[in-house]
Design a protein around this motif. Structure first.
Motif, PDB file in Angstrom:
ATOM      1  N   GLY A   1      -0.359 -12.822  -3.464  1.00 39.15           N
ATOM      2  CA  GLY A   1      -0.677 -11.442  -3.810  1.00 39.15           C
ATOM      3  C   GLY A   1      -0.727 -10.507  -2.624  1.00 39.15           C
ATOM      4  O   GLY A   1      -0.707  -9.282  -2.794  1.00 39.15           O
TER       5      GLY A   1
ATOM      6  N   LYS B   1      -6.640  -7.137   1.449  1.00 44.66           N
ATOM      7  CA  LYS B   1      -5.460  -6.327   1.206  1.00 44.66           C
ATOM      8  C   LYS B   1      -4.422  -6.590   2.283  1.00 44.66           C
ATOM      9  O   LYS B   1      -4.738  -7.014   3.375  1.00 44.66           O
ATOM     10  CB  LYS B   1      -5.822  -4.831   1.187  1.00 44.66           C
ATOM     11  CG  LYS B   1      -6.854  -4.465   0.121  1.00 44.66           C
ATOM     12  CD  LYS B   1      -7.183  -2.993   0.203  1.00 44.66           C
ATOM     13  CE  LYS B   1      -8.230  -2.594  -0.827  1.00 44.66           C
ATOM     14  NZ  LYS B   1      -8.605  -1.170  -0.722  1.00 44.66           N
TER      15      LYS B   1
ATOM     16  N   ILE C   1      -6.363  -4.064 -10.830  1.00 42.46           N
ATOM     17  CA  ILE C   1      -5.058  -3.581 -10.381  1.00 42.46           C
ATOM     18  C   ILE C   1      -4.377  -2.789 -11.496  1.00 42.46           C
ATOM     19  O   ILE C   1      -3.790  -1.726 -11.270  1.00 42.46           O
ATOM     20  CB  ILE C   1      -4.184  -4.768  -9.938  1.00 42.46           C
ATOM     21  CG1 ILE C   1      -4.740  -5.379  -8.649  1.00 42.46           C
ATOM     22  CG2 ILE C   1      -2.740  -4.342  -9.724  1.00 42.46           C
ATOM     23  CD1 ILE C   1      -4.050  -6.658  -8.233  1.00 42.46           C
TER      24      ILE C   1
ATOM     25  N   LYS D   1       3.804  -6.766  -5.372  1.00 42.23           N
ATOM     26  CA  LYS D   1       3.461  -5.418  -5.813  1.00 42.23           C
ATOM     27  C   LYS D   1       2.008  -5.348  -6.250  1.00 42.23           C
ATOM     28  O   LYS D   1       1.524  -6.222  -6.973  1.00 42.23           O
ATOM     29  CB  LYS D   1       4.357  -5.013  -6.987  1.00 42.23           C
ATOM     30  CG  LYS D   1       5.800  -4.729  -6.611  1.00 42.23           C
ATOM     31  CD  LYS D   1       6.576  -4.285  -7.837  1.00 42.23           C
ATOM     32  CE  LYS D   1       8.026  -3.978  -7.494  1.00 42.23           C
ATOM     33  NZ  LYS D   1       8.795  -3.570  -8.702  1.00 42.23           N
ATOM     34  N   LYS D   2       1.336  -4.292  -5.844  1.00 39.10           N
ATOM     35  CA  LYS D   2      -0.071  -4.156  -6.201  1.00 39.10           C
ATOM     36  C   LYS D   2      -0.255  -3.684  -7.640  1.00 39.10           C
ATOM     37  O   LYS D   2      -1.336  -3.825  -8.211  1.00 39.10           O
ATOM     38  CB  LYS D   2      -0.757  -3.167  -5.239  1.00 39.10           C
ATOM     39  CG  LYS D   2      -0.763  -3.647  -3.799  1.00 39.10           C
ATOM     40  CD  LYS D   2      -1.355  -5.051  -3.694  1.00 39.10           C
ATOM     41  CE  LYS D   2      -1.139  -5.658  -2.325  1.00 39.10           C
ATOM     42  NZ  LYS D   2      -1.545  -7.066  -2.293  1.00 39.10           N
ATOM     43  N   ASP D   3       0.798  -3.105  -8.243  1.00 43.76           N
ATOM     44  CA  ASP D   3       0.676  -2.660  -9.625  1.00 43.76           C
ATOM     45  C   ASP D   3       1.181  -3.700 -10.615  1.00 43.76           C
ATOM     46  O   ASP D   3       1.266  -3.437 -11.816  1.00 43.76           O
ATOM     47  CB  ASP D   3       1.438  -1.346  -9.832  1.00 43.76           C
ATOM     48  CG  ASP D   3       2.909  -1.483  -9.472  1.00 43.76           C
ATOM     49  OD1 ASP D   3       3.277  -2.497  -8.837  1.00 43.76           O
ATOM     50  OD2 ASP D   3       3.686  -0.582  -9.825  1.00 43.76           O
TER      51      ASP D   3
END
Length: 809
Positions: free
Chosen positions: A424, A804, A561, A428-430
């Motif tokens: 992760g 992150k 998210i 993509k964070k979305d």
């Protein structure tokens, strides 16, 4: 946001309503070519190419010269490899529009695909006769000329092909200079011309690192790169000549190592290894490990590496005179090479000792930590390997490769959720989950590794879900070629298009598909044999408490998210771009539970294995899996053919031994054998296991022949169980695998432990303990409590894990 969601839902409803209207239109007017064409377009959009072609065929009955329908039909015929029909369709298109250049090329390609190269050549000649005022350096015309030369070569008309190549090369009609040189050298060799040697030499000088050029050069001279061939000394002399002429090229020096032997090999390999170590080439061992098939060369390489270690270690002090001529890192890369050498030869303890020395020298080199992890993995310490890869990752947190390798090793250790956390960091964070993003990107490495991890953990639903995702990726590969059937003809990129079709025909021979298809078929067979697997609790209920907590935490993170993504999308609703919001379709079976509960598991397994019958026909596991499915579908003749193929490849294979006995028992137990195939079936069984030999005798004779093979001992034990032999005798047979003369690896030992568990043997713990003593570095035989501690230790990072990607050091 909600408005756009409603629009998306209403669009889906409109699509369904449109399909219903088209079907009604076809029913009301069967002679309407428009209705049939639209119906075909719908089938094509649903990837149902066979039905789409049927609709186009119906449409052409009522409008035979419709260009759009003919063009679509030709693309579908190519997609389905219906080349006879393709030739007719392309003929029709050419008759309707003879002025369009692409129709001429399309017809030639159709003939080529159908195997009629002579007609393809005639079409090309007629087409070229119509060309006028072709501009210089025209790429499309260049590709056409190269295709014409290719046709002539395939037809065996080498003289004509060479003449056409030379004429068009001089007139600059063909602009690809490299292709000109390659084709010319190949044609001259086939013609036996004296110019061929010079042509190949020019190619070698053009790219001295291309092995194919060297092979072409030697083939032209009648030499081979085989050390056992009488012409080896001549080939070696030629390679040494190339090494002198092109001193910076490594290919001729590496090829010389393949041919040389004895002291000559020592004289060549020593400077080769020293050069790689001085330059600090990490891939040096990967380059020469192919030589290890010869034990003599293996010994010489080890001696050369040890001499290099002595030489470079003496030059370590910076004040010494020798150090001035040696790079400071040479000693480090020598230790790295020696560790790889010992690990390859399964001397894991020695490899770890050398790696510890190298890490003490330079603890900040990621390659050392990575290879230490690989050594531990090979030795059976999966958690230790994962920890080492995590140490390597923290040395460079922005390295995507290190991140991927660390996640892969966590998956190998069964830590699925923890691996997802690492993945992760770079997805993509979305995305709903890191896995969903990687699946969208068709990451075969991730899909196969996670599927295997779930499979080893006993979570068959999620495992099957990922294996079928791999199958979907290859379905997409096959679907993606559709647009190229028209595009490549329009752009005249014919040569590479023909190569694409050849590649697509064999795309499912890819190792990822073979492995996934085999594993998925085994799960389907297991579900058929034991339906309780499918009707049991869901995969979530089978998780441990720690895994449940980790999964719950990951689910909360994914929800957060998604909420952030929804807020970001809502903030953009003021942009009146009318693009709409792309919504990810909801997965109604995230854990593969419904897939596991399918009503036709054997049919699905058969469909997965069907392409492999021709694409992986030398793979024993494929034929074993084919037998397992066929015999349960009561296709006994197909099952016997599968076993016959295995016997042709390896008549003494352990899995074949088990299934020979099983097949005889299964067929002899039939109340009414199939009358049509009964004589053939009886003959097939007799070839696999003669009637005059009892199963007990057959099994004991097999054990006598392979008494030192671990897999063979396990196979004999499984047959003993089928023969209802007392459990004590089965256990004694299995324990012979631990004797000093028997060859037993970790994989086979784990299989024996699992089998002992299956037969509820009270000696399972004893066998596990003795395996732990035999494989000292391994941890896979430890108790559940000890493994839990090792798992936690593997997750203890040297620094705090960043939340992150921006926080990565």
């Amino acid at each position: 946001m909600e408005v756009r969601r409603d629009i998306s839902v209403s669009s889906a409803n409109v699509y369904v309503e449109g399909v219903d209207l088209v079907r009604k239109g076809v029913q009301l007017d069967l002679s309407s070519h428009i209705c049939w064409h639209v119906y075909g377009l719908i089938h094509k959009g649903e990837k149902n190419y066979k039905e789409a072609l049927k609709c186009y065929t119906q449409a052409l009955r009522y409008d035979k010269e419709n260009l759009n329908i003919l063009r679509d039909a030709a693309q579908l015929q190519t997609q389905l490899r219906i080349y006879d029909g393709l030739v007719e369709t392309r003929h029709t298109l050419l008759k309707i529009r003879p002025a369009m250049r692409q129709h001429w090329m399309a017809l030639a390609v159709a003939y080529h695909l159908n195997g009629n190269l002579t007609e393809a050549k005639k079409v090309l000649e007629l087409y070229e006769a119509t060309l006028k005022n072709v501009p210089d350096y025209d790429v499309e015309h260049s590709e056409t000329m190269l295709y014409h030369v290719r046709l002539l070569e395939d037809l065996g008309e080498f003289t004509e092909a060479l003449a056409m190549l030379d004429v068009n090369a001089k007139s600059r009609a063909i602009v690809d200079r490299t292709s000109i040189m390659e084709i010319r050298a190949r044609l001259l060799s086939k013609l036996g011309s004296d110019e061929a040697e010079h042509a190949w030499r020019v190619l070698v000088e053009h790219n001295p690192e291309c092995y194919e050029y060297y092979q072409g050069y030697f083939s032209n001279l009648g030499l081979t790169l085989d050390a056992t061939n009488p012409t080896a000394p001549q080939a070696l002399a030629v390679l040494q000549e190339f090494s002198t002429q092109i001193p910076r090229a490594t290919a001729p020096r590496r090829l010389a190592l393949t041919i040389a032997s004895g002291e000559q090999f020592r004289d060549l390999v020593t400077p080769y290894i020293l050069s790689g170590l001085k330059k600090g080439v990490p891939s040096l061992f990967s380059d020469i490990k192919g030589l290890y098939q010869d034990p003599a060369k293996q010994q010489i390489i080890e001696e050369a590496a040890l001499d290099a270690q002595t030489q470079f270690s003496a030059a370590e002090p910076s004040s010494s005179a020798a150090a001035a001529e040696v790079e400071p890192t040479s000693y480090l890369w020598t230790l790295y090479f020696l560790a790889q050498h010992h690990s390859y030869l399964k001397r894991h303890t020695q490899a770890l000792e050398i790696l510890d020395k190298a890490l003490a020298h330079t603890p900040t080199l990621p390659e050392l930590h990575m290879f230490k992890g690989r050594v531990l993995k090979r030795a059976g310490d999966l958690f230790g390997g994962a920890r080492c890869l995590e140490d390597a990752r923290f040395l460079d947190g922005q390295d995507r490769f290190l991140n991927t390798k660390s996640a892969k090793y966590r998956l190998r250790a069964g830590m699925v959720e923890e691996a997802s956390t690492l993945l992760g960091l770079f997805t993509k964070k979305d995305a709903a989950t890191p896995g969903a993003d990687l699946e969208d990107m068709q990451s075969l490495l991730y899909l196969v590794e996670e599927a295997d991890a779930h499979n080893r953990n006993g979570h068959f639903g999620p495992a099957l879900k990922k294996y079928m995702a791999v199958n979907k990726v290859f379905d997409d590969f096959e679907d993606d070629q559709y647009d190229f059937h028209g595009y490549s003809i329009r752009k005249f990129t014919v040569n590479i298009y023909l190569n694409l079709l050849t590649w697509e025909d064999r795309v499912r021979s890819h190792p990822a598909y073979v492995k996934s298809a085999l594993a998925a078929s085994r799960i389907f067979v297991a579900v058929h044999d034991d339906p309780s697997i499918a009707t049991a609790a869901t995969a979530t209920a089978q998780l441990t408490d720690a895994q449940k907590k980790a999964k719950k935490k990951a689910k909360k993170a994914a929800q957060k998210i998604q909420e952030d993504a929804k807020k970001a999308a809502a903030a953009q609703t003021n942009n009146n771009d009318d693009k709409g919001l792309e919504l990810t379709p909801k997965d109604d079976d995230p854990d593969g539970t419904k897939l596991l509960q399918c009503t036709d598991p054997l049919e699905r397994a058969a469909n997965l294995l069907k392409p492999l019958a021709t694409l992986a026909d030398t793979n024993i596991e494929v034929w074993i899996a084919t037998y397992d499915v066929a015999v349960r579908r009561k296709k006994y003749l197909q099952a016997s053919k599968a076993l016959a193929r295995v016997a042709a490849i390896d008549a003494e294979h352990p899995e074949l031994h088990i299934r020979r006995v099983e097949f005889r028992q299964r067929v002899s137990g039939l109340a009414e054998p199939p009358q049509v195939v009964s004589p053939i079936l009886t003959e097939s069984i007799a070839k696999l296991l003669p009637d005059e030999v009892s199963v007990e005798t057959f099994n004991s004779q097999y054990l006598q022949r392979h008494s030192t093979s671990g897999p063979a001992i396990l196979a004999v034990a499984k047959v003993l169980v089928k023969l209802q032999t007392p459990r004590e005798q089965v256990e004694e047979t299995l324990f012979t695998a631990l004797e000093g003369t028997a060859s037993l690896d970790i994989k086979t030992a784990l299989a024996i432990v699992a089998f002992l568990h299956t037969i509820q043997s009270p000696r399972e713990v004893e066998f596990r303990t003795r395996c732990g003593e035999k494989f000292e570095l391994s941890t896979v035989f430890k108790s559940a409590e000890e493994l839990a501690e090792l798992r936690q230790l593997a997750l203890t990072a040297p620094h705090a894990l960043p939340d992150k990607a921006e926080d990565i050091p």
